[in-house]
Design a protein around this motif. Structure first.
Motif, PDB file in Angstrom:
ATOM      1  N   ARG A  71      -0.763  77.288 -49.335  1.00  0.00           N
ATOM      2  CA  ARG A  71      -0.807  78.691 -48.890  1.00  0.00           C
ATOM      3  C   ARG A  71       0.606  79.295 -48.934  1.00  0.00           C
ATOM      4  O   ARG A  71       0.985  80.062 -48.054  1.00  0.00           O
ATOM      5  CB  ARG A  71      -1.343  78.763 -47.454  1.00  0.00           C
ATOM      6  N   LEU A  94      -1.320  77.725 -41.708  1.00  0.00           N
ATOM      7  CA  LEU A  94      -2.414  78.467 -42.328  1.00  0.00           C
ATOM      8  C   LEU A  94      -3.451  77.537 -42.946  1.00  0.00           C
ATOM      9  O   LEU A  94      -4.592  77.940 -43.188  1.00  0.00           O
ATOM     10  CB  LEU A  94      -1.870  79.430 -43.400  1.00  0.00           C
ATOM     11  N   ARG A 130      -4.337  86.131 -40.115  1.00  0.00           N
ATOM     12  CA  ARG A 130      -4.463  85.612 -41.480  1.00  0.00           C
ATOM     13  C   ARG A 130      -5.297  84.334 -41.499  1.00  0.00           C
ATOM     14  O   ARG A 130      -6.042  84.079 -42.444  1.00  0.00           O
ATOM     15  CB  ARG A 130      -3.080  85.375 -42.080  1.00  0.00           C
ATOM     16  N   LEU A 131      -5.141  83.521 -40.448  1.00  0.00           N
ATOM     17  CA  LEU A 131      -5.928  82.297 -40.342  1.00  0.00           C
ATOM     18  C   LEU A 131      -7.415  82.634 -40.286  1.00  0.00           C
ATOM     19  O   LEU A 131      -8.238  81.988 -40.942  1.00  0.00           O
ATOM     20  CB  LEU A 131      -5.515  81.518 -39.092  1.00  0.00           C
ATOM     21  N   ALA A 147      -0.060  85.547 -37.704  1.00  0.00           N
ATOM     22  CA  ALA A 147      -0.534  84.376 -38.450  1.00  0.00           C
ATOM     23  C   ALA A 147      -1.989  84.075 -38.103  1.00  0.00           C
ATOM     24  O   ALA A 147      -2.771  83.643 -38.969  1.00  0.00           O
ATOM     25  CB  ALA A 147       0.344  83.162 -38.159  1.00  0.00           C
ATOM     26  N   GLU A 206       1.046  83.223 -49.153  1.00  0.00           N
ATOM     27  CA  GLU A 206       0.782  83.886 -47.872  1.00  0.00           C
ATOM     28  C   GLU A 206       1.896  83.608 -46.866  1.00  0.00           C
ATOM     29  O   GLU A 206       2.306  84.505 -46.109  1.00  0.00           O
ATOM     30  CB  GLU A 206      -0.542  83.413 -47.286  1.00  0.00           C
ATOM     31  N   ALA A 207       2.400  82.371 -46.869  1.00  0.00           N
ATOM     32  CA  ALA A 207       3.455  81.997 -45.928  1.00  0.00           C
ATOM     33  C   ALA A 207       4.747  82.765 -46.225  1.00  0.00           C
ATOM     34  O   ALA A 207       5.405  83.264 -45.311  1.00  0.00           O
ATOM     35  CB  ALA A 207       3.707  80.499 -45.991  1.00  0.00           C
ATOM     36  N   GLU A 250       3.048  77.740 -43.782  1.00  0.00           N
ATOM     37  CA  GLU A 250       2.093  77.317 -44.816  1.00  0.00           C
ATOM     38  C   GLU A 250       1.153  76.249 -44.291  1.00  0.00           C
ATOM     39  O   GLU A 250      -0.076  76.310 -44.495  1.00  0.00           O
ATOM     40  CB  GLU A 250       2.877  76.816 -46.040  1.00  0.00           C
ATOM     41  N   SER A 307      -2.965  74.224 -34.882  1.00  0.00           N
ATOM     42  CA  SER A 307      -3.373  75.467 -35.530  1.00  0.00           C
ATOM     43  C   SER A 307      -4.780  75.796 -35.028  1.00  0.00           C
ATOM     44  O   SER A 307      -5.686  74.963 -35.143  1.00  0.00           O
ATOM     45  CB  SER A 307      -3.367  75.292 -37.048  1.00  0.00           C
TER      46      SER A 307
END
Length: 547
Positions: free
Chosen positions: A499, A430, A527-528, A524, A502-503, A427, A120
Motif C-alpha cells: 500500500r 493500512l 482509508r483503512l 488513516a 496510499e502511504a 503502509e 491496526s
C-alpha cells in the motif's frame, strides 16, 4: 436499559469468532456504556481542541491553580494487589494469538495486550483479538502455526495480563449504537471486561488495564466512572479493576497528582509513554518556532525536559503509594550481525540502568529477547519487588523544566529516516499490521506519529536542514527520492503488492498541511475502512442487543 429501542448495528464482513465475541449480551453492555458516556467523551474531546487552540495562541501548559491544595495534601491510592507488587519487566504487543502466547511465556512480569498503538483496527483484528484474550484470561489459549505445524501453549508460569483499549479520540465505525459509531475505547474495554472480568476474579485474578493518551484529570474521572458503572453492571465491587495511566501527553505531565487522585480506588500507577510524549510535545507547542526539536535520534531520555518528566513521575507516584513504570526499549535482537546486536543491547542496558537508578518500579520491552536483559538490570539494582520507598525528594520540577527545548542539529539523514519509517509504518498499518520491525526496532503508531509530526514542524517553519530551508517543494522532492530508496530496499514485488502509494500520499498530506493533524490514525482509519470490504450492504442487525 434506558428506554432506548434502536438496535445495535454491526457493519463489516463477518469474522470467525464474531458469534462468540459480539453476543447480544456483550453488545448490550457496550451499548449501555456508549449511551452513558459518549456525550462526555465528545465534550472532553472538544475541551482538548479548545485547549490546543489556546496553546496555538501562545498559552503554555502549567500546573493547575485550582488543584494546588490536592497536590499539597497527603493521600494515597488503593493498596497495590499482590500479583502486581513486582512489575520489574513488562512486555507489550498486539493481540495476535501467537504473540499473546509468546508474550505471556516470555518471563516478563506483565504482558500488556495492545488494542491501541500496536493494532491496526480492522474489524477482524479487533474481534479475533477479543477472542484471543478471552482464551488467555482463562488460561486455555493455544495456537498451531499453519505453515510450520508448530504448537504453542501456555507455560506453567505466565505474565499478568493487562489490556490497553484505544484512546478516547478513536471511533469504532464497524459498530453503531443509535446510528452513531461506538467510541473505540468503550468497545475495546467493554467487550474485554464483559467477557472476562468475572472469569478472572474466579481464578483469583483481576481485570487490569492501561489507559492511553489522557490529557487531563477530567478524562481520568471519566474512566473512573466507566469503571464504577461496568463493575456495578456485573455485580463486582468497586476497585476490582486496576488501571495504569500512560503519561504520554504534555498536558498530562502537569496533572499527574490529579490523575492519580481521580482513579485512586482503581489506580495501578503511572507509566512513562515516552515516544507519544515527544509527539505530544511537538503537537502542543510545535507551531511556535521556539519549540523546534532536533533530529529524533538525539532526543534521548537524559535530555533535561525528558529527565524532568520521568523524575516527576517517580516522585509523584511514590508519594501516593503507586507504581512508577519506565519506558519502552524498542530494540530487537539482530540476527547475523554480532557487533550491531551488541551495540543495540548495550543501549538497552544503559537505558534500564538509568531507569532503575531513577527509582522506577519496572520497565517496558517490545521483544521477548530483551526480557532477560531488562530483568538483570533491575535484579542487580532493585532490592525488593518495587521501589516505592525511593521518594525522590531531591526532585523539584517547575513548568519551565518540562518545556525546555533540547538543542542539536536537523540533518538530511534525520529527515530521510523520519520519512522512511513514517511511510513504512503507515503502509503496514493500512495492510492491517500495527506492530512492525523497522531498522532494528519494533515500531508502533507512536513512532510514526513522531516521524510525521517532526517533518511537519520542520517544513512548517522552513527550518534549515544542513544549510538550506526545508520548504514544501524540497520536502516533496525528498519524499519522492526516499520512495525510490525504499523501492530498492524492499524490492519490486513488495511495492507491487503493498500500500505504498496510499502511504506516501497520506504521509505527504500530513507533512505539508497548514495545521498539524491531531492523530495520523484518524485519517488513516478512514482509508483503512475504504480499503476494507465494509459497505452499507454488509450491515447486519443485532436486534437482541437493543436496550
Amino acid at each position: 436499559m434506558h428506554g432506548m429501542s434502536s438496535p445495535v448495528a454491526i457493519l463489516g464482513s463477518r469474522t470467525p469468532s464474531q458469534s462468540d465475541v459480539l453476543t447480544p449480551e456483550a453488545l448490550q453492555f457496550v451499548a449501555d456504556l456508549t449511551r452513558a458516556f459518549r456525550g462526555r467523551i465528545d465534550a472532553l474531546l472538544a475541551r482538548r481542541r479548545e485547549r490546543s487552540a489556546r496553546f496555538l495562541a501562545g498559552e503554555r501548559p502549567d500546573f493547575l491553580e485550582e488543584t494546588a491544595e490536592l497536590r499539597n495534601d497527603d493521600w494515597s491510592v488503593a493498596a497495590i494487589p499482590d500479583d502486581i507488587q513486582d512489575r520489574r519487566v513488562e512486555i507489550t504487543g498486539p493481540v495476535d494469538r501467537k504473540m499473546i502466547i509468546n508474550a505471556l511465556n516470555s518471563g516478563a512480569n506483565v504482558f500488556m495486550a495492545d488494542f491501541e498503538d500496536a493494532t491496526s483496527p480492522t474489524f477482524a483484528n479487533l474481534v479475533e483479538g477479543q477472542k484471543n484474550l478471552a482464551d488467555a484470561a482463562r488460561g486455555s489459549i493455544g495456537y498451531v502455526d499453519p505453515t510450520s505445524g508448530k504448537s504453542y501453549t501456555l507455560g506453567e508460569r505466565t505474565a499478568v495480563l493487562f489490556v490497553r483499549p484505544r484512546g478516547l479520540h478513536l471511533p469504532e465505525r464497524h459498530v453503531l449504537v443509535d446510528g452513531e459509531p461506538v467510541p473505540g475505547s468503550l468497545f475495546d474495554f467493554g467487550l474485554y471486561f464483559f467477557h472476562n472480568a468475572r472469569a478472572l476474579v474466579e481464578r483469583g485474578k483481576r481485570p487490569y488495564f492501561y489507559l492511553p493518551k489522557l490529557e487531563s484529570h477530567l478524562e481520568a474521572r471519566l474512566w473512573n466512572d466507566v469503571f464504577l458503572r461496568a463493575q456495578a453492571e456485573l455485580d463486582l465491587p468497586p476497585g476490582t479493576i486496576r488501571a495504569t495511566v500512560l503519561v504520554e501527553t504534555l498536558p498530562a505531565a502537569f496533572e499527574m497528582d490529579e490523575i492519580l487522585y481521580e482513579l485512586r480506588e482503581h489506580s495501578a500507577g503511572l507509566n512513562c509513554g515516552r515516544w507519544d510524549y515527544i509527539f505530544s510535545f511537538i503537537k502542543k507547542l510545535g507551531a511556535d518556532p521556539a519549540f523546534i526539536l532536533p533530529d529524533r535520534g538525539l532526543i534521548t531520555m537524559d535530555r533535561p525536559f525528558l529527565k524532568a518528566y520521568t523524575d516527576l513521575v517517580v516522585k509523584t507516584c511514590h508519594r501516593r503509594g503507586a507504581h512508577a513504570m519506565g519506558g519502552m526499549a524498542a530494540q530487537i535482537p539482530i540476527k547475523g550481525d554480532e557487533e550491531r546486536s551488541r551495540a543495540a543491547l548495550d543501549k538497552v542496558r544503559a537505558d534500564k540502568l538509568r531507569e532503575v537508578h531513577a527509582g522506577h518500579d519496572g520497565t517496558w520491552v517490545a521483544h521477548p529477547g530483551l526480557v532477560p536483559i531488562a530483568r538483570a538490570m533491575f535484579d542487580a539494582h532493585m532490592d525488593g519487588p518495587n521501589q516505592l520507598h525511593v521518594k525522590r525528594e531531591d526532585v523539584d520540577v517547575h513548568a519551565g523544566d518540562l518545556l525546555r527545548v533540547p538543542d542539536g542539529p536537523r540533518t538530511e539523514a534525520g529527515l530521510r529516516h523520519n520519512i522512511k519509517v513514517g511511510i513504512l509504518y503507515i503502509e503496514a498499518w493500512l495492510r492491517g499490521v500495527g506492530c512492525v520491525p523497522l531498522y532494528d526496532l519494533m515500531e508502533d503508531a507512536a513512532t510514526a506519529e513522531i516521524c510525521r509530526a517532526q517533518v511537519w514542524q520542520w517544513q512548517h517553519h522552513g527550518v534549515s536542514v544542513e544549510g538550506a530551508p526545508l520548504d514544501p517543494k524540497r520536502l516533496v522532492r525528498t519524499i519522492e527520492e526516499t520512495m525510490e530508496e525504499l523501492a530498492k530496499e524492499r524490492g519490486a514485488e513488495a511495492f507491487a503488492h503493498g500500500r505504498f502509494d496510499e502511504a506516501r500520499e497520506l504521509f505527504t498530506t500530513l507533512a505539508t498541511s497548514d495545521e498539524l493533524e491531531e492523530f495520523l490514525t484518524l485519517p488513516a482509519y478512514e482509508r483503512l475502512l475504504a480499503l476494507s470490504s465494509t459497505s452499507a450492504g454488509d450491515t447486519k442487525k443485532a436486534p437482541e442487543a437493543a436496550a
